[in-house]
Write an enzyme that holds these catalytic residues in place. Structure first.
Site, PDB file in Angstrom:
ATOM      1  N   ASP A  70      -2.217 -10.653  -2.375  1.00 41.04           N
ATOM      2  CA  ASP A  70      -2.829 -10.198  -1.133  1.00 41.04           C
ATOM      3  C   ASP A  70      -4.314  -9.907  -1.402  1.00 41.04           C
ATOM      4  O   ASP A  70      -4.700  -9.602  -2.526  1.00 41.04           O
ATOM      5  CB  ASP A  70      -2.107  -8.919  -0.658  1.00 41.04           C
ATOM      6  CG  ASP A  70      -2.564  -8.448   0.714  1.00 41.04           C
ATOM      7  OD1 ASP A  70      -1.924  -8.828   1.711  1.00 41.04           O
ATOM      8  OD2 ASP A  70      -3.576  -7.697   0.792  1.00 41.04           O
ATOM      9  N   ASP A  81      -4.656 -12.773   3.730  1.00 42.31           N
ATOM     10  CA  ASP A  81      -5.950 -12.198   4.137  1.00 42.31           C
ATOM     11  C   ASP A  81      -7.062 -12.620   3.172  1.00 42.31           C
ATOM     12  O   ASP A  81      -8.220 -12.254   3.355  1.00 42.31           O
ATOM     13  CB  ASP A  81      -5.882 -10.668   4.308  1.00 42.31           C
ATOM     14  CG  ASP A  81      -4.895  -9.982   3.393  1.00 42.31           C
ATOM     15  OD1 ASP A  81      -4.422 -10.621   2.430  1.00 42.31           O
ATOM     16  OD2 ASP A  81      -4.608  -8.787   3.628  1.00 42.31           O
ATOM     17  N   HIS A 135      -5.989  -7.369  -0.567  1.00 38.27           N
ATOM     18  CA  HIS A 135      -6.212  -5.960  -0.919  1.00 38.27           C
ATOM     19  C   HIS A 135      -5.452  -5.592  -2.197  1.00 38.27           C
ATOM     20  O   HIS A 135      -4.387  -6.148  -2.479  1.00 38.27           O
ATOM     21  CB  HIS A 135      -5.710  -5.048   0.211  1.00 38.27           C
ATOM     22  CG  HIS A 135      -6.364  -5.300   1.534  1.00 38.27           C
ATOM     23  ND1 HIS A 135      -5.817  -6.150   2.477  1.00 38.27           N
ATOM     24  CD2 HIS A 135      -7.501  -4.809   2.070  1.00 38.27           C
ATOM     25  CE1 HIS A 135      -6.600  -6.175   3.550  1.00 38.27           C
ATOM     26  NE2 HIS A 135      -7.637  -5.370   3.326  1.00 38.27           N
ATOM     27  N   HIS A 182       0.820  -1.225   0.000  1.00 38.41           N
ATOM     28  CA  HIS A 182       0.000   0.000   0.000  1.00 38.41           C
ATOM     29  C   HIS A 182       0.852   1.273   0.000  1.00 38.41           C
ATOM     30  O   HIS A 182       0.325   2.364  -0.216  1.00 38.41           O
ATOM     31  CB  HIS A 182      -0.949   0.024   1.202  1.00 38.41           C
ATOM     32  CG  HIS A 182      -1.945  -1.084   1.187  1.00 38.41           C
ATOM     33  ND1 HIS A 182      -2.811  -1.281   0.135  1.00 38.41           N
ATOM     34  CD2 HIS A 182      -2.197  -2.094   2.073  1.00 38.41           C
ATOM     35  CE1 HIS A 182      -3.556  -2.354   0.374  1.00 38.41           C
ATOM     36  NE2 HIS A 182      -3.201  -2.865   1.541  1.00 38.41           N
TER      37      HIS A 182
HETATM   38  N1  Q9C Z   1     -10.900  -2.763  10.223  1.00 42.04           N
HETATM   39  C1  Q9C Z   1      -2.373  -5.294   4.141  1.00 42.04           C
HETATM   40  O1  Q9C Z   1      -3.002  -6.333   4.095  1.00 42.04           O
HETATM   41  N2  Q9C Z   1      -7.832  -1.116   6.782  1.00 42.04           N
HETATM   42  N3  Q9C Z   1      -2.928  -4.152   4.547  1.00 42.04           N
HETATM   43  C2  Q9C Z   1      -8.116  -1.991   7.868  1.00 42.04           C
HETATM   44  C3  Q9C Z   1      -9.676  -2.912   9.511  1.00 42.04           C
HETATM   45  C4  Q9C Z   1      -6.487  -1.223   6.281  1.00 42.04           C
HETATM   46  C5  Q9C Z   1      -4.321  -4.050   4.893  1.00 42.04           C
HETATM   47  C6  Q9C Z   1      -9.483  -1.858   8.431  1.00 42.04           C
HETATM   48  C7  Q9C Z   1      -6.155  -2.568   5.718  1.00 42.04           C
HETATM   49  C8  Q9C Z   1      -4.710  -2.660   5.263  1.00 42.04           C
HETATM   50  C9  Q9C Z   1      -0.921  -5.280   3.831  1.00 42.04           C
HETATM   51 ZN    ZN Z   2      -3.997  -7.158   2.563  1.00 40.65          ZN
END
Ligand code: Q9C
Ligand code: ZN
Length: 356
Positions: free
Chosen positions: A206, A295, A208, A170
């Protein structure tokens, strides 16, 4: 397989993250990397390598030096300003909408704020990204893990794994966010492109979208970015990751996003993977850099896919079956009880070792 690991990640010791303004227990905690390390050790098929110091130049090859300086000094600056909070997270952001209708160079000419509370927004993407005293050192070490993994593969390993923490995909050129500070995968891909002169493929699995990696290589014809991820209409990072984003300039056609629905099954995932691997096979190059996230797992607390452990073995196997050398770098994955098994499954697949 060789696995690059350092305990330096422990210094990024976060307890809370902010979600919709509320402090909640952090997802991206040090236990994640320790669980993966323990499972690889228990498997017996991995030998651990410590990272070597690669300096700052490979970082500023893809990041604004101002971001590096900000992350280096943010904690001390906050203390100097008597900003007495347990972790630093932005409150005010310079959103692109603020500059709409103003001259195109206006935003670029704005100075980064002096106050830490402003600088956090200037160099930040979102409020989920707590900074603590040891964050900078851990983020630098994660970059060294990535670059040492590159060294192993360019030195002759068919595949190697870097247990990067904090993760990276990110983080954009001038922006930390989403638990990420430096974009380990982009730094690795850039180093490979420079040292081999070959084209490089980044495969982001991933859950995301890797908005940072996409942005860094958006106008680049020498690095192909391909990602399978939750549709940004419903999921972080929300503003990038749509299917119509294909790259521009020299990078036209060198960005491939496959946004996916909630509930995505193993079969649905493998179908998307085959599309992406076909696109990689159409392009020259001998190395794939993998942004490896778990994830996508069915029980992940912040994901909504339905994958199970055996599919990770098959994903690793299919990626390795491209015949390309693999620099495999850890990104997300937050359901801790299954992290170690999922990592072992993926990496055994990538070596075509059957699951025990
Ligand atoms: N309630 C990676 O997997 N938002 N980053 C989280 C949780 C951010 C994920 C909200 C998610 C970032 C590397
Ligand atoms: Zn992620």
């Amino acid at each position: 397989m060789k696995a690059v690991y350092t305990a330096a990640h422990l210094a990024h010791d976060v307890t809370y993250e902010t979600y919709l303004g509320q402090p909640l227990p952090a997802n991206e905690i040090s236990e994640r990397a320790e669980l993966i390390r323990q499972s690889l050790q228990g498997d017996g098929g991995f030998s651990f390598v410590a990272p070597t110091d690669h300096g700052e130049a490979p970082i500023t090859a893809v990041h604004d030096p101002g971001l590096v300086r900000f992350l280096e000094s943010a904690w001390a600056d906050a203390r100097r300003e008597q900003l007495d909070v347990p972790y630093l997270v932005a409150d005010t952001y310079p959103t692109i909408k603020l500059y709409e209708g103003m001259s195109p160079d206006f935003a670029a000419a704005q100075p980064a704020p002096e106050a830490v509370a402003g600088a956090l927004g200037w160099w930040g993407l979102d409020t989920s990204n707590p900074i603590v005293e040891g964050t900078y050192g851990a983020a630098r070490a994660a970059v060294d893990v990535a670059l040492t993994t590159v060294d192993l593969v360019l030195g002759g390993e068919q595949a190697a794994y870097g247990l990067c923490r904090p993760p990276g995909h990110h983080a954009a050129r001038s922006m930390a966010g989403g638990y990420c500070f430096f974009n380990n995968v982009a730094i690795a891909a850039e180093a490979i492109a420079r040292s081999t002169g070959e084209r490089v493929a980044v495969l982001d699995v991933d859950y995301h979208h890797g908005n940072g990696t996409q942005q860094i290589f958006w106008r680049r014809g020498d690095v192909f970015y391909a990602s399978i991820h939750a549709d940004p209409m419903r999921q972080y990072p929300f503003f990038l990751g749509h299917g119509h984003e294909r790259g521009e300039g020299d990078g036209q056609g060198e960005n491939l996003n496959l946004p996916q629905p909630a509930g995505l099954t193993n079969d649905g995932y493998l179908a998307a993977l085959d599309r992406v691997l076909e696109a990689i096979a159409e392009r020259p190059g001998s190395v794939i850099v993998v942004s490896l996230g778990f994830d996508t797992y069915g029980r992940d607390p912040i994901g909504d896919f339905a994958l199970t452990t055996p599919v990770y073995h098959e994903v690793g196997r299919r990626v390795a079956a491209t015949g390309r050398r693999l620099v495999i770098l850890q990104e997300g994955g937050y359901y801790r009880p299954a992290l170690g098994d999922n990592a072992v499954a993926w990496l055994r697949g990538a070596e075509s070792r059957p699951l025990a």
